[in-house]
Design an enzyme around this catalytic site. Structure first.
Site, PDB file in Angstrom:
ATOM      1  N   CYS A  42       0.816  -1.218   0.000  1.00 37.02           N
ATOM      2  CA  CYS A  42       0.000   0.000   0.000  1.00 37.02           C
ATOM      3  C   CYS A  42       0.851   1.270   0.000  1.00 37.02           C
ATOM      4  O   CYS A  42       0.340   2.357  -0.259  1.00 37.02           O
ATOM      5  CB  CYS A  42      -0.937   0.002   1.201  1.00 37.02           C
ATOM      6  N   GLY A 282      -6.542 -14.266   0.847  1.00 39.30           N
ATOM      7  CA  GLY A 282      -6.091 -13.054   0.192  1.00 39.30           C
ATOM      8  C   GLY A 282      -6.843 -12.688  -1.073  1.00 39.30           C
ATOM      9  O   GLY A 282      -7.995 -13.083  -1.289  1.00 39.30           O
ATOM     10  N   TYR A 426     -16.022  13.388  22.874  1.00 39.37           N
ATOM     11  CA  TYR A 426     -16.153  14.775  22.425  1.00 39.37           C
ATOM     12  C   TYR A 426     -15.221  15.682  23.201  1.00 39.37           C
ATOM     13  O   TYR A 426     -15.140  15.641  24.422  1.00 39.37           O
ATOM     14  CB  TYR A 426     -17.594  15.268  22.605  1.00 39.37           C
ATOM     15  N   LYS A 434     -22.716  16.852  19.275  1.00 37.86           N
ATOM     16  CA  LYS A 434     -23.484  15.960  18.411  1.00 37.86           C
ATOM     17  C   LYS A 434     -22.562  15.566  17.258  1.00 37.86           C
ATOM     18  O   LYS A 434     -22.407  16.317  16.286  1.00 37.86           O
ATOM     19  CB  LYS A 434     -24.756  16.653  17.906  1.00 37.86           C
TER      20      LYS A 434
END
Length: 563
Positions: A42, A282, A426, A434
């Site tokens: 990657c 895989g 938070y 929220k």
């Protein structure tokens, strides 16, 4: 017990290490065709772009380090050429010496991975045409760039590898064009969400030639012409094919294993193939999609690692099961992050699911704390049951965190309405009281309770302009003047209560704003005053051609709708 593993990297190397941790006495032999048994595939595009500068950083383990830690015999540059299930042996060729020999096994794991899809087109073998899959491919491309200093490149294909390569080649100062037959990049995303990706690529100078069919390649003027059907050719100093991958399953086919989609290896949830004592893991295996239950090919590192571990567990006497893939993924696109999990709206409908979506554009953290940036989320759910099916997010901060929460919610079998109940961390620098995921849950709950009715992008061209409905834009006068959709008229939301007399209660009202928030508030005002109101799922934003900005959703009415 002797275990032979064909292929290293994610699946094979993980299986080898897990077997050793479970069984100290097992003999474990790995054959890897390339020169590397465990590498960061990657990270390959980032080596090309000089983000990763040391070649050794791409190699996670060497044969020597793996043997020292796990006493596993890692044989690189060794290709398994045949499997003999009756004799429980494999034929092996040493690619450096040419020696050929037979290796016996008690258990066999196939982890051959996938190969770059090679179109059968004229000119595919040209010297200036490359593919990217292995470390060797990476070094080949990088050495060519260092030696020849190309100024331009055409990338055929707009998936993960294509986009990451485009970014890294642009960072090297090259002109980059992505060409492909599909009209959108990144198929895991719906077209409306992919439009953000298109915009980000173009903003950074990547040209997109979408909806074009490549018919071949020719050398000309020291570079390569990419021949297009019914179009002038694209010319560049080099071309990289990134049009996808196909399962590497020649060995499995020749051995008589059952094959599935695109020749992939069929396995059960214990990663067992159709032949006793042979396992497969895989990118080469067919899996069940966790959300739809349908057979699928999902080539990602996370599933490959899990499958390697499961095969190892079962070989060592355990009872582990692979419960399916849901395609959770994330990609960096210059300054933007795009992520997805589960199924998108398009594919959900193709499978016959009756779905709805909510689209929202919350801030990454509390608006009053500096540095917050808008992200756009699309959450897909089943209409009748509100089962959470998938999500897509694009933005600049906090995208990965939210997609992982949503991926976990899907795996846990949660309903979209239950997202509102998640107790998420938070603090002003990190989120809002929220959280965006909670907000998505609030929106779905409003739909479930009949508080919110929506209209969607695909409805835009079908809305009548004959006066039978009211088309209302609730942005400010200045925003509306800058650009709007034909047929809509403007009443800013903060003036709506005083101007209700301008609207006909006998007509349904279809409301839009920039992000969906002001139009939702407008809908609540209208509903509270007896109107039948529908809120646009997303929002509208006009892009000024003078600044070279363009419509984010290219198929939308009157320039576009930015979801």
């Amino acid at each position: 017990m002797k275990v032979v593993i064909v292929g290293g990297v994610a699946g094979g190397a993980t299986a080898a290490a897990r077997i050793r941790r479970l069984n100290e006495q097992a003999e474990i032999v790995v054959f890897e065709r390339s020169g590397y048994i465990s590498y960061a595939n990657c990270g390959l595009p980032y080596y090309i772009g000089d983000v990763i500068t040391d070649r050794s950083d791409l190699t996670l383990q060497t044969p020597e380090s793996f043997f020292s830690r796990f006493r596993v015999n890692m044989n690189v540059r060794h290709e398994v050429t045949a499997i003999h299930p009756e004799e429980k042996t494999v034929s092996v060729k040493n690619l450096e010496t040419g020696e050929e020999f037979e290796e016996s096994y008690d258990k066999l794991i196939l982890s051959p991975g996938a190969k770059p899809t090679q179109p059968r087109l004229p000119g595919v073998g040209l010297d200036k045409l490359f593919t990217l899959r292995t470390v060797e491919d990476t070094f080949h491309i990088k050495d060519y760039i260092n030696a020849n200093h190309p100024k331009s490149a055409v990338l055929a294909g707009g998936g993960f590898i294509g986009l990451e390569l485009a970014e890294n080649l642009r960072e090297l100062g090259m002109d980059v064009i992505i060409v492909q037959r599909p009209k959108q990049l990144m198929n895991p995303f719906d077209a409306d969400m992919a439009s953000f990706i298109h915009n980000e690529m173009r903003k950074h100078g990547v040209k997109l030639a979408l909806g074009h069919t490549v018919e071949g390649f020719e050398e000309r003027d020291g570079g390569v012409d990419v021949l297009l059907k019914d179009e002038q050719p694209l010319h560049a100093d080099m071309v990289i094919l990134a049009i996808g991958v196909s399962p590497e399953t020649t060995l499995a086919k020749d051995a008589g294993l059952e094959l599935g989609i695109k020749g992939s290896i069929v396995v059960n949830d214990r990663m067992e193939t159709s032949i006793s004592d042979i396992y497969a893991v895989g990118d080469a295996v067919q899996v069940k999609h966790f959300v739809t239950g349908q057979d699928a090919l999902i080539s990602l590192a996370g599933p490959a690692n899990k499958q390697g571990r499961i095969a190892a567990d079962n070989i060592c006497g355990g009872d582990s099961h692979y419960t399916g893939s849901q395609g959770s993924s994330v990609i960096k696109i210059f300054g933007m992050t795009a992520a997805t999990t589960g199924v998108n709206e398009t594919n959900a409908r193709k499978t016959g699911l009756d779905v709805d979506t909510v689209i929202l554009s919350p801030m990454s953290h509390a608006g009053y704390y500096p540095g917050g940036k808008v992200m756009t989320m699309k959450v897909v759910f089943e209409k009748a049951t509100y089962r959470l099916l998938g999500a897509q997010i694009v933005g600049y901060e906090g995208v990965d965190k939210r997609i992982d929460v949503l991926a976990t919610a899907i795996r846990a079998g949660m309903k979209a309405t239950e997202l509102k109940d998640l107790d998420l961390a938070y603090a002003p620098p990190y989120s809002s009281a929220k959280d965006p995921v909670n907000m998505a849950g609030f929106m779905v709950e409003n739909i479930a309770n009949g508080v919110l009715k929506q209209w969607h992008l695909e409805d835009a061209d079908r809305l009548p302009r004959d006066g039978s409905i009211t088309l209302l834009d609730t942005r400010t006068v200045e925003e509306f003047a800058h650009g709007h959709i034909d047929g809509f008229f403007n009443i800013p939301v903060d003036e709506l209560r005083e101007r209700l007399g301008e609207l006909d209660k006998r007509k349904p009202v279809y409301v839009i704003c920039q992000s969906g928030l002001r139009s939702y508030i407008a809908c609540r005002i209208l509903a509270g005053n007896g109107f039948d109101c529908y809120n646009f799922s997303g929002g509208f934003r006009f892009y000024d051609a003078v600044t070279n900005d363009r419509c984010l959703i290219e198929s939308a009415t009157a320039c576009g709708m930015d979801k």
